[in-house]
Design an enzyme around this catalytic site. Sequence first.
Site, PDB file in Angstrom:
ATOM      1  N   ARG A   1      15.160  31.507  42.687  1.00 42.29           N
ATOM      2  CA  ARG A   1      14.854  30.313  43.482  1.00 42.29           C
ATOM      3  C   ARG A   1      13.461  30.389  44.084  1.00 42.29           C
ATOM      4  NH1 ARG A   1      20.071  31.355  47.158  1.00 42.29           N
ATOM      5  NH2 ARG A   1      20.727  32.240  45.173  1.00 42.29           N
TER       6      ARG A   1
ATOM      7  N   LYS B   1      20.360  45.859  42.228  1.00 41.06           N
ATOM      8  CA  LYS B   1      21.669  45.626  41.607  1.00 41.06           C
ATOM      9  C   LYS B   1      22.324  46.960  41.275  1.00 41.06           C
ATOM     10  CE  LYS B   1      20.533  41.262  39.245  1.00 41.06           C
ATOM     11  NZ  LYS B   1      21.478  40.370  39.936  1.00 41.06           N
TER      12      LYS B   1
HETATM   13  N1  BES Z   1      19.830  36.574  37.743  1.00 39.14           N
HETATM   14  C1  BES Z   1      20.784  36.621  38.794  1.00 39.14           C
HETATM   15  C2  BES Z   1      22.003  35.737  38.527  1.00 39.14           C
HETATM   16  C3  BES Z   1      22.939  36.168  37.445  1.00 39.14           C
HETATM   17  C4  BES Z   1      24.048  36.938  37.740  1.00 39.14           C
HETATM   18  C5  BES Z   1      22.766  35.745  36.132  1.00 39.14           C
HETATM   19  C6  BES Z   1      24.925  37.308  36.730  1.00 39.14           C
HETATM   20  C7  BES Z   1      23.640  36.106  35.130  1.00 39.14           C
HETATM   21  C8  BES Z   1      24.724  36.891  35.432  1.00 39.14           C
HETATM   22  C9  BES Z   1      20.137  36.139  40.078  1.00 39.14           C
HETATM   23  O1  BES Z   1      18.781  36.428  40.216  1.00 39.14           O
HETATM   24  C10 BES Z   1      20.835  36.826  41.199  1.00 39.14           C
HETATM   25  O2  BES Z   1      20.733  38.018  41.280  1.00 39.14           O
HETATM   26  N2  BES Z   1      21.525  36.054  42.029  1.00 39.14           N
HETATM   27  C11 BES Z   1      22.235  36.603  43.126  1.00 39.14           C
HETATM   28  C12 BES Z   1      22.014  35.705  44.311  1.00 39.14           C
HETATM   29  C13 BES Z   1      22.571  36.253  45.601  1.00 39.14           C
HETATM   30  C14 BES Z   1      21.773  37.462  46.034  1.00 39.14           C
HETATM   31  C15 BES Z   1      22.516  35.172  46.643  1.00 39.14           C
HETATM   32  C16 BES Z   1      23.713  36.647  42.751  1.00 39.14           C
HETATM   33  O3  BES Z   1      24.205  35.693  42.147  1.00 39.14           O
HETATM   34  O4  BES Z   1      24.348  37.654  43.048  1.00 39.14           O
HETATM   35 MN    MN Z   2      18.427  38.329  41.032  1.00 37.58          MN
END
Ligand code: BES
Ligand code: MN
Length: 496
Positions: A351, A277
Site C-alpha cells: 500500500r 515474515k
Molecule cells: N504480499 C503480502 C500479502 C500476501 C500474503 C500475498 C499472502 C500473498 C499471500 C503483503 O505485503 C503483506 O505482507 N500483507 C500483510 C499486511 C498486514 C501486515 C497488515 C498481511 O496480509 O499479512
Molecule cells: Mn508484505
Amino acid sequence: MSMEFGVIDSSWHRQDCDAAVLILNQEAESSQLNQTADERLDGLLAELTASGEWTGGNGDILVIHRPAEISARRLVLLGAGRRGDCDGARLRDRMVQVVRQFRGSEVERIAVAGWDALDSALSIQACAEGLVIGCYEPDEYKTRDRSRTKIGQALFCSDDPARTTELQEALNRGQILGEATNLARSLVNQPGNRVNPSRLAEKARSLAEKSDLQIEILDEPAMEDEGMGALLAVARGSAEPARMIVLKHFGAEDNGAPPVVLIGKGVTFDSGGLSLKTSQGMEEMKADKAGACAVLAAMKAVSQLRLRKNVVGILPAVENMPSGRAQRPGDVVRSMSGKTIEVLNTDAEGRLILADAIHFARGLNPACMVDIATLTGACVIALGHIRAGLFSNDDRLAGSFFKASERAGERFWRLPLDDEYRTLLDSHIADIKNVGKRAAGAVTAAKFLQEFVGDTPWCHIDMAGVDMFQEGGANRGPTGFGVRTMVELASLYPDS
Ligand code: BES
Ligand code: MN
Ligand code: ZN
C-alpha cells in the site's frame, strides 16, 4: 514457438491430423455432433454411454486411437458438462486439459469441433486462450526432465463460411491474450535473485522496444525529485534500488485523451522488512510482483491488439528487505501526495508503494485507474483461491469491470469501502497509519489506497489468493491472473 490457429469450413472427420477433438455435452440426444460422432463410430458412443463409460461430464476425456471412419489418427471426446453451464471459462479449461493430455507425446496438429457453446466469437477466443495457456511450462531453469507439448497447429471446424473472418479475428485475439497470460506467468515465476526492480525495468524496456509502447523509467533520484517518500521508504532496506516503470500506449485519435491507467504492485521479493515474515510466509513472496507482471503483460496485449484508446501501465518496483538502513516500525514518512503515514508494520509495504504510484497516476488525468496487487493475506482468508477481491468507488466502472471479467473468465467479488472502515487507520501522530487491526484487513488496505485516489473512477483488485495455482491442478505455478480482464476492460471502457 507459437501456435498456429485457423478456421476451416470442413467437417472434423475429414481432417487429416494427429487428433480430432470433439467437445461434447451431457445432453447427448440433443446434439448433432454427438449423433454424427456416434454414426462415424458405428454406434460405439451410444454403447459407451449405456455402459456408463462416457457421460460427457465436465472434464471427462476419452481417447480413441485409429478410428476407422475418421481421417484423424486419434479421436478425443472431451466432456463439457451441461450445455447450459458451458461458458468461456469452461471451454478454456477444457483446452488446457487437451494440451496437458498430449504433453510429451508426438501430437502436433489438432482439429477442434463443438467449440460453439455460446456466442461463438467469444467461444473460439476462449478456446485459443486455453490452448496457448496450456502450453506454458515453468521449466526455464530445468537442465533435464523437461516435458513439453508439440502441438503447433489447431484448426477449428466451422460450417458457416460467412463467419470465417470474424472467427479468425477472435482466434487471433485469443492467441494474443493467451500469450500475454503466459508472459505474466513466466515473469512471476522468476525468482527474486533473477528479477529485481532494475531487471524488471530492463524487461519492460526490451518489450517496449519491440512494440509501439513508449516507456519511461524513474530511478531513485527521479523519484526523490517527485517526492515519493512512501515508496522510497520501502526501498531503503534493500541493496537493490527501486524503479517506477511507466508504459504508454497511444491508440486514441487524440494523444491527449484521458487514458485508462493500470497500476501493478511490483514487490520483487517481500521478506516483510523489519516486521519480518516467517520462513513459511516468505516461501512464495517472489510472486509479490504478480500485479506488476500482469500490467506489463496487459500493456503488451493492448499494443498488439492496437486498441483505439490511450492506456498507461505503471509498475512501482521495489524489494522489501530488512537491513540497517531499513525503515522501522513507527517511522513517519511523507508520501508524494503530501499526506504523512505512520508505518506501524513494514510488511504492509504494498500500500505504501501504491500510494505514490496512484498519486503519480492522477497527474496523467486518467479516465479511470485500476490497481492490481497481491495485497493482503486477509483477502485470501475472505475469498480463498477462487475469486479476487474487487473494490471500487464508482458503480459504472465496477459494472464495466464485471463485464470485462466475464469475457476474460476471471472471477471477482466486490467488497465494501464504507467510510466507517477508514477510522481504523486513524493515527495519533500522522495523517494515516498503514495498518489497522486484524478485522477487515482487505478492506482497510483498500481504504488506505482510496486515501490517495481522489475523485477518479477507480478499481482496486486484491489478487493475493489467486496469483498461484493450488496443488493438484493441471496447470502449475503462477496463474497470470488479471491480464485478460484488464485488457478487456481497457477495450470496452467507458463505452459499456
Ligand atoms: N504480499 C503480502 C500479502 C500476501 C500474503 C500475498 C499472502 C500473498 C499471500 C503483503 O505485503 C503483506 O505482507 N500483507 C500483510 C499486511 C498486514 C501486515 C497488515 C498481511 O496480509 O499479512
Ligand atoms: Mn508484505
Ligand atoms: Zn507484499
